[in-house]
Scaffold this motif. Structure first.
Motif, PDB file in Angstrom:
ATOM      1  N   THR A  80      -0.780  21.190  -6.674  1.00  0.00           N
ATOM      2  CA  THR A  80      -1.313  20.336  -5.606  1.00  0.00           C
ATOM      3  C   THR A  80      -0.636  18.979  -5.534  1.00  0.00           C
ATOM      4  OG1 THR A  80      -3.045  19.432  -7.039  1.00  0.00           O
ATOM      5  CG2 THR A  80      -3.570  21.445  -5.839  1.00  0.00           C
ATOM      6  N   LEU A  81       0.060  18.575  -6.570  1.00  0.00           N
ATOM      7  CA  LEU A  81       0.732  17.279  -6.542  1.00  0.00           C
ATOM      8  C   LEU A  81       1.715  17.226  -5.377  1.00  0.00           C
ATOM      9  CD1 LEU A  81       1.494  16.626 -10.322  1.00  0.00           C
ATOM     10  CD2 LEU A  81      -0.344  15.662  -8.935  1.00  0.00           C
ATOM     11  N   GLY A  82       1.723  16.101  -4.675  1.00  0.00           N
ATOM     12  CA  GLY A  82       2.609  15.955  -3.530  1.00  0.00           C
ATOM     13  C   GLY A  82       4.066  15.975  -3.950  1.00  0.00           C
ATOM     14  N   LYS A  83       4.891  16.639  -3.130  1.00  0.00           N
ATOM     15  CA  LYS A  83       6.328  16.711  -3.392  1.00  0.00           C
ATOM     16  C   LYS A  83       7.040  16.381  -2.080  1.00  0.00           C
ATOM     17  CE  LYS A  83       4.939  20.637  -6.150  1.00  0.00           C
ATOM     18  NZ  LYS A  83       3.650  20.732  -5.446  1.00  0.00           N
ATOM     19  N   ILE A  84       7.692  15.230  -2.025  1.00  0.00           N
ATOM     20  CA  ILE A  84       8.319  14.767  -0.798  1.00  0.00           C
ATOM     21  C   ILE A  84       9.810  14.545  -1.040  1.00  0.00           C
ATOM     22  CG2 ILE A  84       8.353  12.982   0.988  1.00  0.00           C
ATOM     23  CD1 ILE A  84       5.401  12.469   0.376  1.00  0.00           C
ATOM     24  N   ILE A  85      10.624  15.250  -0.263  1.00  0.00           N
ATOM     25  CA  ILE A  85      12.076  15.065  -0.331  1.00  0.00           C
ATOM     26  C   ILE A  85      12.450  13.849   0.520  1.00  0.00           C
ATOM     27  CG2 ILE A  85      14.308  16.048   0.333  1.00  0.00           C
ATOM     28  CD1 ILE A  85      13.230  17.468  -2.031  1.00  0.00           C
ATOM     29  N   VAL A  86      13.217  12.946  -0.056  1.00  0.00           N
ATOM     30  CA  VAL A  86      13.757  11.798   0.671  1.00  0.00           C
ATOM     31  C   VAL A  86      15.274  11.892   0.562  1.00  0.00           C
ATOM     32  CG1 VAL A  86      13.868   9.282   0.837  1.00  0.00           C
ATOM     33  CG2 VAL A  86      11.727  10.401   0.166  1.00  0.00           C
ATOM     34  N   LYS A  87      15.931  12.058   1.702  1.00  0.00           N
ATOM     35  CA  LYS A  87      17.366  12.380   1.672  1.00  0.00           C
ATOM     36  C   LYS A  87      18.140  11.561   2.697  1.00  0.00           C
ATOM     37  CE  LYS A  87      20.423  16.458   1.799  1.00  0.00           C
ATOM     38  NZ  LYS A  87      20.905  16.306   0.419  1.00  0.00           N
ATOM     39  N   GLY A  88      19.323  11.161   2.328  1.00  0.00           N
ATOM     40  CA  GLY A  88      20.199  10.442   3.242  1.00  0.00           C
ATOM     41  C   GLY A  88      20.952   9.326   2.545  1.00  0.00           C
ATOM     42  N   PRO A  89      21.979   8.786   3.202  1.00  0.00           N
ATOM     43  CA  PRO A  89      22.779   7.719   2.596  1.00  0.00           C
ATOM     44  C   PRO A  89      21.964   6.485   2.229  1.00  0.00           C
ATOM     45  CG  PRO A  89      23.881   8.617   4.531  1.00  0.00           C
ATOM     46  CD  PRO A  89      22.516   9.217   4.507  1.00  0.00           C
ATOM     47  N   ASP A  90      20.845   6.252   2.955  1.00  0.00           N
ATOM     48  CA  ASP A  90      20.022   5.070   2.687  1.00  0.00           C
ATOM     49  C   ASP A  90      18.750   5.400   1.901  1.00  0.00           C
ATOM     50  OD1 ASP A  90      21.703   3.245   4.057  1.00  0.00           O
ATOM     51  OD2 ASP A  90      20.864   3.890   5.977  1.00  0.00           O
ATOM     52  N   ALA A  91      18.710   6.582   1.275  1.00  0.00           N
ATOM     53  CA  ALA A  91      17.488   7.008   0.581  1.00  0.00           C
ATOM     54  C   ALA A  91      17.101   6.041  -0.539  1.00  0.00           C
ATOM     55  CB  ALA A  91      17.669   8.424   0.021  1.00  0.00           C
ATOM     56  N   GLY A  92      18.077   5.618  -1.347  1.00  0.00           N
ATOM     57  CA  GLY A  92      17.788   4.676  -2.429  1.00  0.00           C
ATOM     58  C   GLY A  92      17.288   3.344  -1.908  1.00  0.00           C
ATOM     59  N   ARG A  93      17.925   2.855  -0.867  1.00  0.00           N
ATOM     60  CA  ARG A  93      17.517   1.593  -0.237  1.00  0.00           C
ATOM     61  C   ARG A  93      16.096   1.695   0.307  1.00  0.00           C
ATOM     62  NH1 ARG A  93      20.267  -0.105   5.449  1.00  0.00           N
ATOM     63  NH2 ARG A  93      19.254  -2.132   5.796  1.00  0.00           N
ATOM     64  N   PHE A  94      15.770   2.839   0.913  1.00  0.00           N
ATOM     65  CA  PHE A  94      14.441   3.071   1.468  1.00  0.00           C
ATOM     66  C   PHE A  94      13.387   3.074   0.368  1.00  0.00           C
ATOM     67  CE2 PHE A  94      11.428   6.558   2.951  1.00  0.00           C
ATOM     68  CZ  PHE A  94      10.701   5.737   3.809  1.00  0.00           C
ATOM     69  N   LEU A  95      13.652   3.802  -0.730  1.00  0.00           N
ATOM     70  CA  LEU A  95      12.671   3.889  -1.813  1.00  0.00           C
ATOM     71  C   LEU A  95      12.512   2.557  -2.543  1.00  0.00           C
ATOM     72  CD1 LEU A  95      13.364   7.443  -3.282  1.00  0.00           C
ATOM     73  CD2 LEU A  95      11.603   6.718  -1.667  1.00  0.00           C
ATOM     74  N   ASP A  96      13.570   1.754  -2.574  1.00  0.00           N
ATOM     75  CA  ASP A  96      13.443   0.412  -3.157  1.00  0.00           C
ATOM     76  C   ASP A  96      12.428  -0.431  -2.393  1.00  0.00           C
ATOM     77  OD1 ASP A  96      15.191   0.880  -5.200  1.00  0.00           O
ATOM     78  OD2 ASP A  96      16.881  -0.222  -4.308  1.00  0.00           O
ATOM     79  N   MET A  97      12.320  -0.195  -1.102  1.00  0.00           N
ATOM     80  CA  MET A  97      11.344  -0.931  -0.297  1.00  0.00           C
ATOM     81  C   MET A  97       9.932  -0.361  -0.444  1.00  0.00           C
ATOM     82  SD  MET A  97      12.723  -3.519   1.084  1.00  0.00           S
ATOM     83  CE  MET A  97      11.426  -3.959   2.241  1.00  0.00           C
ATOM     84  N   LEU A  98       9.829   0.946  -0.685  1.00  0.00           N
ATOM     85  CA  LEU A  98       8.516   1.581  -0.780  1.00  0.00           C
ATOM     86  C   LEU A  98       7.864   1.375  -2.140  1.00  0.00           C
ATOM     87  CD1 LEU A  98       8.983   5.054   0.955  1.00  0.00           C
ATOM     88  CD2 LEU A  98       7.702   3.099   1.814  1.00  0.00           C
TER      89      LEU A  98
END
Length: 412
Positions: A80-98
């Motif tokens: 049941t644990l959520g599993k979310i794929i985050v993909k793309g050239p800016d994925a690291g930058r995006f997760l740094d903000m989240l």
């Protein structure tokens, strides 16, 4: 509005009776049901709370599951644990903000625990992030947070950071995930064979793709129990067969399934927080002693400015501590600690509250976590907690990590 009038019943649809809310079931649901699981609603999911045996109370079942997992081998359905794929050239930058901590520096093959806050600074989710390759991350969320966190990601991508080259996908139901936990966890996987799961090959907070017992899988070396632990993801359609294979391999190693209440006790013994218990929408990471998970290198992340407001840095904010009753009993859940004097309404001053409380069979006494005024500075002090049963419980403020503080058991 509809061009032709329609009835309110049509709008409401099937939202009544047993189908008032959709019930989500993991690929292992039928096995749990056949093996005596008592069910607990977690979000829209049904998860096993415990597996009572004939003539056994639920409490006794939970105590048995905790003791067995600490001493031998436990298995948990973590699908049941959520599993979310985050993909793309800016994925690291995006997760740094989240996330409050830095994710862009994570190397492929490694995992990192992360905290996620709302723009108001309050803690909304936590979980382990795994970097798959240079452009791809897999974010684990809480069971109840998978859909809301996916929506949260999409909202920021679509309305604020629309120029980020990132794609997100919720793949929660595509995988069955099984936690294999306890001193015999590695022996169990080695009996299946197929990949090297030794400490040298797969260290704590690393992951690897491979094959176990003929099943294609992804193995995460992460632990929410403080024990030697592996979380193994397989295709959802292979979940039951893989669980069965693990049960056979672990048969002479003391394997036993455990439910959500055992999971809670294991994590509380280690002082690990639970979203929804230690958080209630008003709690920030700093309240929980999680400053180590807040990056000092990043210019910004969601919630950072909010956490700099005067009431967020107020030294009188309640802080996380451990609590032990003086007589070994278990504190009432949600009980408030009372201090000296009364407020203007004639009520006793509240100086803290219990967020999680359990009987620990490992320690043989009641343990709890709570938020207390100046709590970390009051170690050893005894507080009063009036219960709804007319009894006043007394508990001493202690370190929130009750078991294996150095982490030796999870690092073997």
């Amino acid at each position: 509005p509809p061009y032709h009038p329609i009835s309110m019943g049509t709008i409401a649809g099937e939202a009544r009776g047993d189908v008032f809310q959709p019930i989500r079931r993991t690929p292992l649901h039928d096995w749990h049901d056949a093996n005596g699981a008592e069910w607990e609603p977690v979000g829209q999911w049904r998860r096993p709370y415990a597996y009572p045996r004939k003539g056994e109370t639920t409490h006794d079942a939970v105590m048995r599951e905790v003791t067995n997992t600490r001493s031998k081998l436990g298995m948990l359905d973590a699908s049941t644990l959520g599993k979310i794929i985050v993909k793309g050239p800016d994925a690291g930058r995006f997760l740094d903000m989240l996330y409050t901590n830095m994710m862009s520096t994570l190397k492929p093959g490694k995992c990192r625990y992360g905290l996620m806050c709302s723009e108001n600074g309050f803690l909304i989710d936590d979980g382990v992030v795994a970097r798959i390759d240079d452009d791809t991350f897999l974010c684990h969320t809480t069971t109840g947070g998978a859909e809301s966190i996916h929506q949260h990601m999409e909202e920021w991508l679509q309305t604020e950071w629309w120029d980020f080259n990132v794609y997100v996908a919720n793949v929660t139901e595509q995988y069955a995930q099984i936690a294999v936990v306890g001193p015999n966890a590695r022996k169990c996987l080695e009996k299946l064979g197929g990949m090297d799961v030794s400490k040298d090959a797969l260290a704590f907070m690393e992951w690897a793709d491979g094959t176990l017992g003929g099943f294609k899988c992804r193995v995460y070396r992460i632990s929410f129990s403080g024990e030697l632990s592996y979380e193994i993801a397989v295709d959802a359609g292979q979940g039951q067969a893989f669980w069965d294979a693990l049960m056979v391999a672990g048969n002479d190693l003391g394997v036993m399934p455990y439910g959500t209440e055992c999971l809670h006790i294991l994590r509380a013994e280690k002082g690990f927080i639970m979203i929804g218990d230690e958080t209630d929408g008003t709690v920030i990471p700093q309240d929980l002693g999680l400053n180590w998970a807040i990056s000092k290198k990043k210019d910004d992340y969601l919630g950072k400015r909010a956490q700099q407001r005067s009431h967020m840095v107020d030294p009188t904010r309640w802080k996380l501590v451990g609590l032990e009753t003086t007589d070994g009993s278990t504190l009432p859940d949600g009980a408030y600690a009372v201090g000296e004097g009364e407020n203007e309404n004639g009520q006793r001053n509240m100086i803290g509250r219990v967020t999680s409380t359990y009987h620990s069979p490992t320690l043989g006494k009641g343990i709890a976590m709570g938020l207390v005024l100046n709590g970390p500075d009051r170690m050893g002090e005894v507080l009063d907690f009036p219960g709804t049963d007319g009894k006043t419980y007394q508990a001493k403020i202690v370190d929130p990590v009750f078991y294996d503080k150095e982490g030796a058991k999870q690092n073997v």
